[in-house]
Design a protein around this motif. Structure first.
Motif, PDB file in Angstrom:
ATOM      1  N   MET A   1       0.809  -1.213   0.040  1.00 26.39           N
ATOM      2  CA  MET A   1      -0.054  -0.027   0.131  1.00 26.39           C
ATOM      3  C   MET A   1       0.700   1.243   0.070  1.00 26.39           C
ATOM      4  SD  MET A   1      -3.204   1.044   2.566  1.00 26.39           S
ATOM      5  CE  MET A   1      -2.667   2.189   3.635  1.00 26.39           C
ATOM      6  N   GLY A   2       0.535   2.151  -0.706  1.00 26.50           N
ATOM      7  CA  GLY A   2       1.448   3.372  -0.774  1.00 26.50           C
ATOM      8  C   GLY A   2       0.935   4.469  -0.095  1.00 26.50           C
ATOM      9  N   LYS A   3       1.860   5.505  -0.078  1.00 23.90           N
ATOM     10  CA  LYS A   3       1.385   6.752   0.767  1.00 23.90           C
ATOM     11  C   LYS A   3       0.132   7.365   0.209  1.00 23.90           C
ATOM     12  CE  LYS A   3       3.365  10.988   2.157  1.00 23.90           C
ATOM     13  NZ  LYS A   3       4.522  11.824   2.093  1.00 23.90           N
ATOM     14  N   PRO A   4      -0.946   7.516   0.928  1.00 24.67           N
ATOM     15  CA  PRO A   4      -2.137   8.143   0.477  1.00 24.67           C
ATOM     16  C   PRO A   4      -1.767   9.881   0.193  1.00 24.67           C
ATOM     17  CG  PRO A   4      -2.340   7.987   2.894  1.00 24.67           C
ATOM     18  CD  PRO A   4      -1.075   7.529   2.344  1.00 24.67           C
ATOM     19  N   SER A   5      -2.294  10.110  -0.746  1.00 29.04           N
ATOM     20  CA  SER A   5      -2.248  11.669  -1.142  1.00 29.04           C
ATOM     21  C   SER A   5      -3.202  12.576  -0.295  1.00 29.04           C
ATOM     22  CB  SER A   5      -2.809  12.091  -2.514  1.00 29.04           C
ATOM     23  OG  SER A   5      -2.591  13.326  -3.023  1.00 29.04           O
ATOM     24  N   ILE A   6      -2.601  13.294   0.549  1.00 26.09           N
ATOM     25  CA  ILE A   6      -3.027  14.162   1.663  1.00 26.09           C
ATOM     26  C   ILE A   6      -3.044  15.629   1.289  1.00 26.09           C
ATOM     27  CG2 ILE A   6      -3.440  14.832   4.021  1.00 26.09           C
ATOM     28  CD1 ILE A   6      -2.333  11.907   4.817  1.00 26.09           C
ATOM     29  N   ASP A   7      -4.021  16.376   0.991  1.00 20.39           N
ATOM     30  CA  ASP A   7      -3.791  17.697   0.674  1.00 20.39           C
ATOM     31  C   ASP A   7      -3.605  18.634   2.060  1.00 20.39           C
ATOM     32  OD1 ASP A   7      -4.139  20.484   0.055  1.00 20.39           O
ATOM     33  OD2 ASP A   7      -6.001  20.102  -1.344  1.00 20.39           O
ATOM     34  N   PRO A   8      -2.497  19.435   1.956  1.00 17.77           N
ATOM     35  CA  PRO A   8      -2.262  19.912   3.331  1.00 17.77           C
ATOM     36  C   PRO A   8      -3.155  21.179   3.778  1.00 17.77           C
ATOM     37  CG  PRO A   8      -0.585  20.496   1.796  1.00 17.77           C
ATOM     38  CD  PRO A   8      -1.582  19.340   1.075  1.00 17.77           C
ATOM     39  N   LYS A   9      -3.941  21.640   2.710  1.00 12.25           N
ATOM     40  CA  LYS A   9      -4.691  22.785   2.900  1.00 12.25           C
ATOM     41  C   LYS A   9      -6.255  22.517   2.871  1.00 12.25           C
ATOM     42  CE  LYS A   9      -1.621  26.026   0.785  1.00 12.25           C
ATOM     43  NZ  LYS A   9      -1.525  27.065  -0.526  1.00 12.25           N
ATOM     44  N   ARG A  10      -6.513  21.296   2.923  1.00  8.11           N
ATOM     45  CA  ARG A  10      -7.795  20.624   2.593  1.00  8.11           C
ATOM     46  C   ARG A  10      -8.402  20.349   4.161  1.00  8.11           C
ATOM     47  NH1 ARG A  10     -10.251  15.143   0.653  1.00  8.11           N
ATOM     48  NH2 ARG A  10     -12.302  15.369   1.428  1.00  8.11           N
ATOM     49  N   TRP A  11      -9.559  20.494   4.515  1.00 10.26           N
ATOM     50  CA  TRP A  11     -10.078  20.147   5.603  1.00 10.26           C
ATOM     51  C   TRP A  11     -11.038  18.891   5.670  1.00 10.26           C
ATOM     52  CZ3 TRP A  11      -8.905  22.658  10.156  1.00 10.26           C
ATOM     53  CH2 TRP A  11      -8.798  24.100  10.053  1.00 10.26           C
ATOM     54  N   TYR A  12     -10.395  17.701   6.122  1.00 14.53           N
ATOM     55  CA  TYR A  12     -10.980  16.343   6.069  1.00 14.53           C
ATOM     56  C   TYR A  12     -12.068  16.332   7.173  1.00 14.53           C
ATOM     57  CZ  TYR A  12      -7.409  15.332   2.965  1.00 14.53           C
ATOM     58  OH  TYR A  12      -6.491  15.421   1.656  1.00 14.53           O
ATOM     59  N   SER A  13     -13.106  15.456   6.877  1.00 14.18           N
ATOM     60  CA  SER A  13     -14.024  15.079   7.925  1.00 14.18           C
ATOM     61  C   SER A  13     -13.315  13.887   8.805  1.00 14.18           C
ATOM     62  CB  SER A  13     -15.274  14.468   7.399  1.00 14.18           C
ATOM     63  OG  SER A  13     -14.970  13.315   6.841  1.00 14.18           O
ATOM     64  N   ALA A  14     -13.873  13.756  10.093  1.00 12.18           N
ATOM     65  CA  ALA A  14     -13.487  12.856  10.960  1.00 12.18           C
ATOM     66  C   ALA A  14     -13.416  11.354  10.166  1.00 12.18           C
ATOM     67  CB  ALA A  14     -14.382  12.501  12.202  1.00 12.18           C
ATOM     68  N   ALA A  15     -14.624  11.073   9.576  1.00 11.98           N
ATOM     69  CA  ALA A  15     -14.634   9.735   8.647  1.00 11.98           C
ATOM     70  C   ALA A  15     -13.512   9.676   7.636  1.00 11.98           C
ATOM     71  CB  ALA A  15     -16.142   9.992   8.198  1.00 11.98           C
ATOM     72  N   GLU A  16     -13.147  10.882   7.130  1.00 14.11           N
ATOM     73  CA  GLU A  16     -12.130  10.611   6.058  1.00 14.11           C
ATOM     74  C   GLU A  16     -10.754  10.698   6.588  1.00 14.11           C
ATOM     75  OE1 GLU A  16     -13.847  13.447   2.500  1.00 14.11           O
ATOM     76  OE2 GLU A  16     -12.995  14.545   4.159  1.00 14.11           O
ATOM     77  N   ALA A  17     -10.544  11.315   7.775  1.00 19.96           N
ATOM     78  CA  ALA A  17      -9.300  11.369   8.242  1.00 19.96           C
ATOM     79  C   ALA A  17      -9.014   9.818   9.043  1.00 19.96           C
ATOM     80  CB  ALA A  17      -9.245  12.308   9.545  1.00 19.96           C
ATOM     81  N   ALA A  18      -9.810   9.198   9.816  1.00 25.91           N
ATOM     82  CA  ALA A  18      -9.766   8.155  10.441  1.00 25.91           C
ATOM     83  C   ALA A  18      -8.884   7.061   9.567  1.00 25.91           C
ATOM     84  CB  ALA A  18     -11.059   7.479  10.802  1.00 25.91           C
ATOM     85  N   PRO A  19      -9.187   6.577   8.464  1.00 24.44           N
ATOM     86  CA  PRO A  19      -8.658   5.591   7.776  1.00 24.44           C
ATOM     87  C   PRO A  19      -7.216   6.266   7.419  1.00 24.44           C
ATOM     88  CG  PRO A  19     -10.468   6.212   6.325  1.00 24.44           C
ATOM     89  CD  PRO A  19     -10.324   7.019   7.739  1.00 24.44           C
ATOM     90  N   LEU A  20      -7.022   7.431   7.133  1.00 19.62           N
ATOM     91  CA  LEU A  20      -5.686   8.046   6.735  1.00 19.62           C
ATOM     92  C   LEU A  20      -4.535   7.671   8.043  1.00 19.62           C
ATOM     93  CD1 LEU A  20      -6.666  10.911   4.994  1.00 19.62           C
ATOM     94  CD2 LEU A  20      -5.895   9.148   4.002  1.00 19.62           C
ATOM     95  N   LEU A  21      -5.266   7.771   9.362  1.00 23.73           N
ATOM     96  CA  LEU A  21      -4.234   7.687  10.403  1.00 23.73           C
ATOM     97  C   LEU A  21      -4.285   6.246  10.987  1.00 23.73           C
ATOM     98  CD1 LEU A  21      -5.469  10.912  12.034  1.00 23.73           C
ATOM     99  CD2 LEU A  21      -3.275  10.463  11.217  1.00 23.73           C
ATOM    100  N   GLY A  22      -5.302   5.415  10.594  1.00 22.02           N
ATOM    101  CA  GLY A  22      -5.359   3.760  10.928  1.00 22.02           C
ATOM    102  C   GLY A  22      -6.250   3.791  12.415  1.00 22.02           C
ATOM    103  N   VAL A  23      -7.101   4.732  12.653  1.00 18.87           N
ATOM    104  CA  VAL A  23      -7.841   4.849  14.025  1.00 18.87           C
ATOM    105  C   VAL A  23      -9.188   4.941  13.445  1.00 18.87           C
ATOM    106  CG1 VAL A  23      -5.841   5.787  15.074  1.00 18.87           C
ATOM    107  CG2 VAL A  23      -7.587   7.455  14.124  1.00 18.87           C
ATOM    108  N   THR A  24     -10.084   5.075  14.460  1.00 18.86           N
ATOM    109  CA  THR A  24     -11.696   5.084  14.407  1.00 18.86           C
ATOM    110  C   THR A  24     -11.906   6.455  14.322  1.00 18.86           C
ATOM    111  OG1 THR A  24     -12.238   5.195  16.792  1.00 18.86           O
ATOM    112  CG2 THR A  24     -12.015   3.081  15.706  1.00 18.86           C
ATOM    113  N   GLN A  25     -13.146   6.763  14.037  1.00 23.02           N
ATOM    114  CA  GLN A  25     -13.721   8.191  13.884  1.00 23.02           C
ATOM    115  C   GLN A  25     -13.776   8.677  15.401  1.00 23.02           C
ATOM    116  OE1 GLN A  25     -17.277   9.293  11.528  1.00 23.02           O
ATOM    117  NE2 GLN A  25     -17.062   7.295  10.522  1.00 23.02           N
TER     118      GLN A  25
END
Length: 66
Positions: A1-25
């Motif tokens: 699995m490659g590194k996900p593309s994360i836009d540093p200026k974008r605001w992510y919802s908790a649901a979107e952020a959770a899998p990027l960090l490998g944690v729950t909402q």
């Protein structure tokens, strides 16, 4: 699995952020309340939004990304 593309200026919802960090909402929301993630609450339901650069920073701290 490659590194996900994360836009540093974008605001992510908790649901979107959770899998990027490998944690729950709920864990993302806790990190928002504690200040571990740079976040804000928006809308009438006070939904959390997490800044992309904050997600990237935490991924580096946790050594998810090298």
């Amino acid at each position: 699995m490659g590194k996900p593309s994360i836009d540093p200026k974008r605001w992510y919802s908790a649901a979107e952020a959770a899998p990027l960090l490998g944690v729950t909402q709920e864990t993302v929301k806790t990190y928002c309340r504690e200040g571990t993630l740079e976040a804000k609450q928006v809308g009438p339901k006070k939904a959390w939004r997490v800044l992309g650069r904050s997600i990237s920073k935490l991924r580096l701290q946790w050594k998810i990304d090298d």
